[in-house]
Motif scaffolding. Sequence first.
Motif, short mmCIF file in Angstrom:
data_model
loop_
_atom_site.label_atom_id
_atom_site.label_comp_id
_atom_site.label_asym_id
_atom_site.label_seq_id
_atom_site.Cartn_x
_atom_site.Cartn_y
_atom_site.Cartn_z
N PRO A 164 4.20 3.15 5.26
CA PRO A 164 2.88 2.63 4.87
C PRO A 164 1.79 3.68 4.90
O PRO A 164 0.75 3.50 4.25
CB PRO A 164 2.62 1.52 5.89
CG PRO A 164 3.50 1.83 7.06
CD PRO A 164 4.72 2.49 6.47
N LEU A 165 2.02 4.79 5.60
CA LEU A 165 1.02 5.85 5.61
C LEU A 165 0.89 6.48 4.23
O LEU A 165 -0.15 7.05 3.89
CB LEU A 165 1.39 6.92 6.64
CG LEU A 165 0.31 7.91 7.06
CD1 LEU A 165 -0.94 7.20 7.59
CD2 LEU A 165 0.85 8.88 8.11
N TRP A 166 1.96 6.37 3.41
CA TRP A 166 1.90 6.86 2.03
C TRP A 166 1.60 5.72 1.05
O TRP A 166 1.01 5.98 0.00
CB TRP A 166 3.20 7.50 1.57
CG TRP A 166 4.17 8.14 2.50
CD1 TRP A 166 5.53 7.94 2.52
CD2 TRP A 166 3.93 9.13 3.51
NE1 TRP A 166 6.13 8.71 3.49
CE2 TRP A 166 5.18 9.45 4.12
CE3 TRP A 166 2.78 9.75 4.00
CZ2 TRP A 166 5.31 10.37 5.15
CZ3 TRP A 166 2.91 10.66 5.05
CH2 TRP A 166 4.15 10.97 5.60
N CYS A 167 2.02 4.51 1.37
CA CYS A 167 2.12 3.46 0.35
C CYS A 167 1.19 2.26 0.53
O CYS A 167 1.08 1.45 -0.38
CB CYS A 167 3.58 2.94 0.30
SG CYS A 167 4.81 4.22 -0.04
N ASP A 168 0.56 2.11 1.68
CA ASP A 168 -0.25 0.93 1.96
C ASP A 168 -1.69 1.37 2.22
O ASP A 168 -2.00 1.96 3.26
CB ASP A 168 0.32 0.20 3.19
CG ASP A 168 -0.36 -1.13 3.47
OD1 ASP A 168 -1.59 -1.23 3.25
OD2 ASP A 168 0.32 -2.05 3.96
N VAL A 169 -2.57 1.08 1.26
CA VAL A 169 -3.95 1.53 1.35
C VAL A 169 -4.64 1.00 2.60
O VAL A 169 -5.37 1.74 3.30
CB VAL A 169 -4.73 1.12 0.08
CG1 VAL A 169 -6.22 1.40 0.25
CG2 VAL A 169 -4.19 1.87 -1.14
N ASP A 170 -4.45 -0.28 2.91
CA ASP A 170 -5.12 -0.88 4.07
C ASP A 170 -4.61 -0.27 5.37
O ASP A 170 -5.40 0.02 6.29
CB ASP A 170 -4.90 -2.40 4.07
CG ASP A 170 -5.60 -3.09 2.91
OD1 ASP A 170 -6.59 -2.53 2.41
OD2 ASP A 170 -5.14 -4.16 2.50
N TYR A 171 -3.30 -0.08 5.44
CA TYR A 171 -2.72 0.53 6.65
C TYR A 171 -3.29 1.94 6.83
O TYR A 171 -3.71 2.33 7.93
CB TYR A 171 -1.20 0.57 6.53
CG TYR A 171 -0.50 1.24 7.69
CD1 TYR A 171 -0.01 0.49 8.75
CD2 TYR A 171 -0.31 2.63 7.73
CE1 TYR A 171 0.64 1.10 9.83
CE2 TYR A 171 0.32 3.24 8.78
CZ TYR A 171 0.80 2.47 9.84
OH TYR A 171 1.43 3.09 10.90
N ALA A 172 -3.29 2.73 5.75
CA ALA A 172 -3.75 4.11 5.83
C ALA A 172 -5.23 4.18 6.21
O ALA A 172 -5.65 5.08 6.95
CB ALA A 172 -3.50 4.82 4.52
#
Length: 381
Positions: free
Chosen positions: A61-69
């Motif tokens: 998710p650090l690469w793929c999830d905007v909210d997570y990042a």
Amino acid sequence: MSHDTDIDEKSQRFSLITERALDDLRSMIGVKIAQTVEPWCYEVTRDNIRHYAHGIGDDNPLWCDVDYAAQSRYGTLLAPPSFVFALNRIYSGYVGGLPGVHAMWSGASTTWHRHLRRGDEIHTEAYLKDLVEHQTAFAGRAIQQIYHVDFYSDGELVAEGDSWCFRTERDTARERGKYQSAREVEPRYDYDDIAAVAQAYREEKPRGADPLYVDEVAVGDVLPVMTKGPMTVTGFIAYAQGWGGLYIRANRLAHKQLEKHPNLGIADRFGIPDVPERVHWDDDLARMVGTPRAYDYGPERASWLTHHITDWMGDHGFLVSHSSQIRRHNPTGDIVKISGTVSHVDREDGLVTVEQTARQQDGELSARGTAVVRLPLRPTP
């Protein structure tokens, strides 16, 4: 394979490595290369990051999830370290010289000075670093062609490294037949085999926001095994979608490319000149160059090795450097298992070295890797 195709394989002749061509190439050592072909990506964008990550099967998710990042310590999306392969085609195997001689991307040694972040615009500089002659079991005489590339964002050096291809004579590799005969038996999997792979994937996950502190790591620690495969042409194309490939062009652009580089075109079974990159989806051409079936991309496998590391180190780790050695082809049907062992720990500087090995389902060595990771120091109470 049809009888006509079989005749074509035996009669097709390719270019040879000549001393004149080698001398021409040697004259380019150390000379900065003008950008003659566009990179797949100039910028680190949300879509480019996701396409690349998904191309190697990485859903961190650090690469793929905007909210997570956005909630992470970085406040924005990061790109996987191996995204550098999408930023410069030379680093990925777009080699010059020795026209018509096969090129096999075989490894890289990369250092990162900071994370690649969403919004970075990247400028690269490259030059031919060295040529090294080898004798190989696969194709006899081979030339290791080493390039150096620097990656800049707004004048800041964010990454640098060497990558290399082995240039081999296609006819020699095919006529030796050593590799092809050793791998000509195609793997077959039953329900239980595929179920075991599926279970291995279920058990994999990135460490995420839970910090891995350097005092938790010791020499001899074993990393979780990562699975890649079974190899399919679909998987290879997924990587090409994220990475861009070297010569994948269509219609007028394909014609212009072959017009500019006539030695690039190799006739397919319809008599249509097409690029050598199709060894990754065309079994007929793969056999012509001495391999049993279509096979994976070299930078793809190097990216799997770094994926193995980033899943283990978590969001708080930083991949300082990684060196990969691609040791053989992964034809369709193969399964790769990547393992790793901690070989050195520097607790004062937070640096951990991991030695990696990737092996096929039959135990053959596929690749080796060495990673240096910076892990956080545990906060003092």
